[in-house]
Write a protein that holds these residues in place. Structure first.
Motif, mmCIF file in Angstrom:
data_model
loop_
_atom_site.group_PDB
_atom_site.id
_atom_site.type_symbol
_atom_site.label_atom_id
_atom_site.label_comp_id
_atom_site.label_asym_id
_atom_site.label_seq_id
_atom_site.Cartn_x
_atom_site.Cartn_y
_atom_site.Cartn_z
ATOM 1 N N MET A 94 47.103 47.871 24.873
ATOM 2 C CA MET A 94 46.367 48.472 25.983
ATOM 3 C C MET A 94 46.279 49.983 25.798
ATOM 4 S SD MET A 94 47.874 46.249 29.188
ATOM 5 C CE MET A 94 47.861 44.446 29.128
ATOM 6 N N THR A 95 47.399 50.587 25.392
ATOM 7 C CA THR A 95 47.404 52.027 25.125
ATOM 8 C C THR A 95 46.461 52.360 23.972
ATOM 9 O OG1 THR A 95 49.655 52.305 25.955
ATOM 10 C CG2 THR A 95 48.879 53.941 24.374
ATOM 11 N N ALA A 96 46.485 51.533 22.930
ATOM 12 C CA ALA A 96 45.598 51.755 21.785
ATOM 13 C C ALA A 96 44.131 51.684 22.210
ATOM 14 C CB ALA A 96 45.883 50.726 20.695
ATOM 15 N N ALA A 97 43.791 50.720 23.079
ATOM 16 C CA ALA A 97 42.410 50.591 23.552
ATOM 17 C C ALA A 97 41.976 51.844 24.299
ATOM 18 C CB ALA A 97 42.284 49.360 24.449
ATOM 19 N N ALA A 98 42.886 52.403 25.103
ATOM 20 C CA ALA A 98 42.563 53.621 25.851
ATOM 21 C C ALA A 98 42.329 54.799 24.899
ATOM 22 C CB ALA A 98 43.685 53.939 26.828
ATOM 23 N N ILE A 99 43.160 54.919 23.866
ATOM 24 C CA ILE A 99 42.981 55.994 22.881
ATOM 25 C C ILE A 99 41.614 55.867 22.209
ATOM 26 C CG2 ILE A 99 43.723 56.776 20.594
ATOM 27 C CD1 ILE A 99 45.521 57.930 22.643
ATOM 28 N N LEU A 100 41.234 54.664 21.789
ATOM 29 C CA LEU A 100 39.960 54.471 21.106
ATOM 30 C C LEU A 100 38.789 54.697 22.047
ATOM 31 C CD1 LEU A 100 40.910 51.379 18.916
ATOM 32 C CD2 LEU A 100 40.701 53.771 18.204
ATOM 33 N N GLN A 101 38.983 54.415 23.305
ATOM 34 C CA GLN A 101 37.967 54.715 24.311
ATOM 35 C C GLN A 101 37.740 56.228 24.395
ATOM 36 O OE1 GLN A 101 38.810 54.141 28.657
ATOM 37 N NE2 GLN A 101 37.577 52.289 28.375
ATOM 38 N N LEU A 102 38.839 56.989 24.351
ATOM 39 C CA LEU A 102 38.744 58.448 24.377
ATOM 40 C C LEU A 102 38.132 58.990 23.081
ATOM 41 C CD1 LEU A 102 42.188 59.190 26.059
ATOM 42 C CD2 LEU A 102 39.940 59.779 27.002
ATOM 43 N N VAL A 103 38.363 58.288 21.976
ATOM 44 C CA VAL A 103 37.701 58.659 20.721
ATOM 45 C C VAL A 103 36.197 58.465 20.862
ATOM 46 C CG1 VAL A 103 37.414 58.044 18.284
ATOM 47 C CG2 VAL A 103 39.711 58.185 19.266
ATOM 48 N N ASP A 104 35.781 57.346 21.446
ATOM 49 C CA ASP A 104 34.355 57.076 21.657
ATOM 50 C C ASP A 104 33.690 58.162 22.496
ATOM 51 O OD1 ASP A 104 34.430 54.738 20.205
ATOM 52 O OD2 ASP A 104 34.642 53.423 21.954
ATOM 53 N N SER A 105 34.423 58.665 23.482
ATOM 54 C CA SER A 105 33.849 59.668 24.391
ATOM 55 C C SER A 105 33.955 61.088 23.842
ATOM 56 C CB SER A 105 34.539 59.595 25.755
ATOM 57 O OG SER A 105 35.906 59.978 25.636
ATOM 58 N N LEU A 187 54.126 58.857 22.547
ATOM 59 C CA LEU A 187 53.337 60.047 22.215
ATOM 60 C C LEU A 187 51.853 59.801 22.489
ATOM 61 C CD1 LEU A 187 54.569 61.807 18.940
ATOM 62 C CD2 LEU A 187 54.091 62.841 21.168
ATOM 63 N N LEU A 188 51.372 58.593 22.195
ATOM 64 C CA LEU A 188 49.975 58.273 22.477
ATOM 65 C C LEU A 188 49.697 58.283 23.982
ATOM 66 C CD1 LEU A 188 49.349 55.433 19.873
ATOM 67 C CD2 LEU A 188 48.407 57.745 19.839
ATOM 68 N N GLY A 189 50.678 57.871 24.778
ATOM 69 C CA GLY A 189 50.514 57.977 26.227
ATOM 70 C C GLY A 189 50.356 59.424 26.653
ATOM 71 N N ALA A 190 51.132 60.317 26.023
ATOM 72 C CA ALA A 190 51.005 61.746 26.317
ATOM 73 C C ALA A 190 49.662 62.278 25.833
ATOM 74 C CB ALA A 190 52.154 62.508 25.660
ATOM 75 N N VAL A 191 49.141 61.744 24.709
ATOM 76 C CA VAL A 191 47.812 62.129 24.228
ATOM 77 C C VAL A 191 46.756 61.753 25.258
ATOM 78 C CG1 VAL A 191 46.031 61.620 22.502
ATOM 79 C CG2 VAL A 191 48.389 62.020 21.769
ATOM 80 N N ILE A 192 46.856 60.559 25.824
ATOM 81 C CA ILE A 192 45.905 60.124 26.855
ATOM 82 C C ILE A 192 45.909 61.108 28.025
ATOM 83 C CG2 ILE A 192 45.481 58.336 28.606
ATOM 84 C CD1 ILE A 192 46.464 56.291 26.476
ATOM 85 N N GLU A 193 47.094 61.506 28.441
ATOM 86 C CA GLU A 193 47.182 62.449 29.559
ATOM 87 C C GLU A 193 46.604 63.808 29.192
ATOM 88 O OE1 GLU A 193 50.980 60.541 31.969
ATOM 89 O OE2 GLU A 193 51.242 62.466 30.956
ATOM 90 N N GLY A 194 46.925 64.299 27.997
ATOM 91 C CA GLY A 194 46.436 65.613 27.589
ATOM 92 C C GLY A 194 44.937 65.650 27.396
#
Length: 726
Positions: A94-105, A187-194
């Motif tokens: 789920m976290t990985a999907a959110a990161i890739l979503q942010l990559v798309d945007s 760390l990826l969770g912190a990336v999502i927040e940042g």
């Protein structure tokens, strides 16, 4: 446990739904198989002493989900499809999907350093990128002090969670080594927040969970009121106890969520259909990452990517205090399976595998027995080609190489495989025989297995062979049918064929497989399971059970005798022995062990099973001989030190430490310098309050290797035992 089983028929609360609003149920044939699956669930829950379990699947427009046993054992609250479990590491995809979503945007760059989004994370000797974190390739360590880091009681925010490990040294240069670690996903969770300017919880709720209809998924919090929260348990000395209280907020984006299997299924379906991120993001989730040496890690951006019996799949499991979970996705089948149990360290994949078979009618795996070791090597090569190639074709619906434009490379793949088979036929260097398979599946080895197998799959598909059928008929049939195809089709180039010796070998194996593949444990209306009632003593007479076991032998032995290949039912036979031992029928368990040895005389696992049961029932000398034979067949197999250590713990679980002790003692006789066996021996003696012998066993382990991993703890145990020994 008896209460759990008695409730079983009352707590199968099934849930049927689909996104179109209509209510669809599985077809009639599937429903029959699902009824049998539910019987398996009852038996397996009794075996593993699981208080509560929820499991279900979503395929197309059909969602089937149910709960079994208790969500709360004390208050007799049934588990249901909507019971809320800790998801543990199923949070990671789920976290990985959110990161890739942010990559798309455009808010996150995969190859940017993590400090671009988490500036407070200390710089390391090498850059650490988002892509590397997604694939556990960043060199970030896992737990350094598990006694502390896995047992936090206090609530932590993101900054405090990162502080736990931010000063740890990297264990390797990023990109060079796969190291599974929850800290990397924190760390990826912190990336999502940042990158988003939102809290992890808010971002996931707004952009991942709510869009997929996952209305119950959330971060876990021990102080919040969470509807249908299950109570978590653990086993201590085979007794169900409450799980240790741990606040898992420190694992927030790596394993800190709570949900139900219905939401898990919706998430899997969302990934399969690409509802969360782009096609490019989906490709990153579907394909394994590689090390800098171009070796697959079998982990993508958030998912395990191992093929399953020639099928393309992605999956992730989760284990932590209170819970065990698993999520499987089969994109080409449009199928997702989710399972959750409120007991930690449960083999949840076994439930998912059985449900998959009930849904599809396809074998999850098809273990085979080979009388000749060389045939086993041939088959291992065939299975590797089938696994890699068929899974690729299933995913892409095309061959990896085009036979016209990339003819030379495809021919080279066949040539390399034929060369490997010649080495097998010559029985030359074992390491060289294994090298082709171990290397040829990776990009560094040219993806030869993928090239070869996907071309074969395409040709068979174009000739109207049903590729899913090979999960039941095995890689032997896959190769046999391809050889038969090119013998009829002159348009298939000689460069894309196998040599004559291998063709004859495949023909012989196929002929024997046709003779033996129909043999099952249920023959002449005989089913050993009907003689066993999970969790309760058997009421069947010794004479009746002995007769049933004799029928089993009379059915299987003549059919398997002299065959080069046959179905391997050893796991089933072993499970029967465990059930018999639980029901107080050790002599009949031995009868099955002896039968296993007779059916599979060249199987180290069968000989080891017989040896363990012979020792357990009092015939140590015969058991040792069986174990020695198994050891000669396979020094790293079931009669190895590690294999016998596992067998001792299994017996301890079914019959107590005294039973397991006899196996450890036999293991030490065969492996007199194995540290772990002495360490386990000490533990078993402690369980039996035999302190002097425990001290001796622990001290022997220290004498052999003073700095072995458990040495520090053992020294403390010895001091405590010495202070109170009698």
């Amino acid at each position: 446990m008896r209460n759990i089983i008695l409730l079983f028929s009352l707590s199968i609360l099934l849930f049927y739904a689909n996104t179109s609003g209509a209510t669809l149920q599985p077809d009639a044939d599937t429903q029959v198989r699902l009824k049998k699956f539910e019987q398996f669930v009852a038996s397996q829950m009794a075996r593993e002493k699981i208080p509560g379990l929820s499991i279900g699947y979503l395929q197309g427009q059909v969602m089937w989900a149910g709960g079994y046993g208790y969500a709360d054992l004390e208050n007799k609250v049934p588990a249901t499809a909507t019971s809320s479990y800790r998801l543990a590491s199923v949070t990671k995809p789920m976290t990985a999907a959110a990161i890739l979503q942010l990559v798309d945007s455009g808010k996150v760059a995969l190859d940017a350093e993590v400090q671009s989004y988490v500036p407070y994370f200390p710089k390391k000797p090498y850059p650490v990128t988002v892509r590397q974190l997604l694939g556990h390739l960043a060199g970030v360590n896992a737990y350094v002090n598990p006694q502390l880091e896995q047992h936090f009681k206090e609530h932590k925010n993101t900054r405090e969670s990162i502080a736990v490990f931010e000063n740890f040294d990297l264990i390797a240069e990023p990109g060079t080594r796969f190291r599974y670690t929850s800290y990397g996903y924190n760390l990826l969770g912190a990336v999502i927040e940042g990158a988003s300017g939102m809290s992890y919880s808010d971002y996931m709720t707004k952009n991942v969970w709510e869009p997929l209809g996952m209305t119950t998924t959330r971060l876990d919090d021990p102080y919040d009121i969470i509807p249908e929260r299950v109570r978590g348990y653990q086993l201590q000395n085979q007794q169900i106890k409450h799980a240790e209280f741990i606040d898992i907020s420190s694992r927030f984006s790596a394993g800190g969520t709570r949900s139900n299997i219905v939401d898990m299924l919706k998430f899997g379906e969302g990934i399969i259909r690409g509802h969360i991120a782009s096609q490019g993001a989906q490709d990153l989730m579907f394909e394994s990452m590689v090390t800098d040496k171009r070796k697959f890690t079998n982990y993508s951006a958030g998912w395990l990517t191992n093929p399953v019996n020639g099928r393309f799949s992605i999956s992730h499991d989760g284990v932590q205090p209170e819970t065990s979970t698993y999520l499987f996705c089969f994109p080409s089948h449009h199928l997702t399976i989710a399972v959750a149990a409120n007991l930690q360290r449960v083999n949840t994949s076994l439930f998912a595998e059985q449900l998959f078979e009930a849904i599809t009618g396809e074998a999850w795996d098809k273990p085979l027995y080979f009388h000749d070791a060389q045939d086993r090597v041939y088959y291992d090569a065939m299975k590797a080609v089938f696994n890699e190639g068929n899974a690729y074709f299933e995913r892409k619906q095309r061959a990896y190489l085009d036979e016209v434009n990339e003819r030379e490379m495809l021919g080279a793949a066949f040539s390399m495989f034929n060369h490997h088979l010649k080495i097998v036929a010559l029985k030359s260097d074992t390491k060289q025989r294994q090298l082709f398979i171990s290397e040829a599946q990776h990009p560094a080895g040219g993806l030869q297995l993928r090239k070869l197998g996907s071309y074969m799959a395409k040709k068979l598909h174009d000739a109207h062979h049903k590729l899913p059928a090979y999960s039941n008929s095995t890689a032997i049939a896959f190769f046999h049918d391809y050889i038969a195809l090119y013998k009829k089709d002159s348009t298939i180039s000689a460069s894309f064929r196998f040599d004559a010796l291998f063709e004859r070998q495949v023909a012989q194996l196929y002929a024997d497989w046709i003779k033996t593949s129909h043999i099952k444990l249920t023959k002449h209306d005989f089913d050993i399971q009907k003689y066993l009632k999970p969790g309760t003593p058997t009421t069947v007479s010794d004479k009746e059970l002995s007769k049933a076991l004799a029928i089993l032998g009379q059915t299987m032995e003549p059919a398997l005798q002299g065959a080069a290949v046959a179905p391997d039912y050893l796991d089933d036979l072993k499970m029967l022995t465990q059930d018999l031992i639980r029901n107080g029928n050790a002599s009949h368990a031995l009868q099955i062990g002896v039968l296993a040895k007779e059916l599979y005389p060249k199987s180290d696992a069968a000989l080891a099973l017989a040896g363990v049961l012979e020792i357990f029932t009092g015939n140590k000398s015969k058991g040792i001989n069986s174990l020695k034979t198994a050891l000669n067949l396979n020094p790293q197999g079931k009669a190895s030190a590690a294999g016998l250590n596992d067998a001792a713990y299994e017996l301890k679980g079914t019959s107590g430490p005294e039973a397991g002790l006899t196996i450890l003692q036999a293991g030490i006789e065969l492996h007199p310098d194995d540290v772990n066996l002495y360490d386990s021996l000490g533990e078993f003696y402690v369980a039996l309050a035999m302190n002097k012998k425990a001290i001796y066993a622990y001290q022997r382990a220290l004498d052999i290797k003073p700095d072995y991993p458990n040495a520090k703890a053992v020294k403390k145990i010895i001091q405590e035992l010495a202070a109170g020994k009698n």
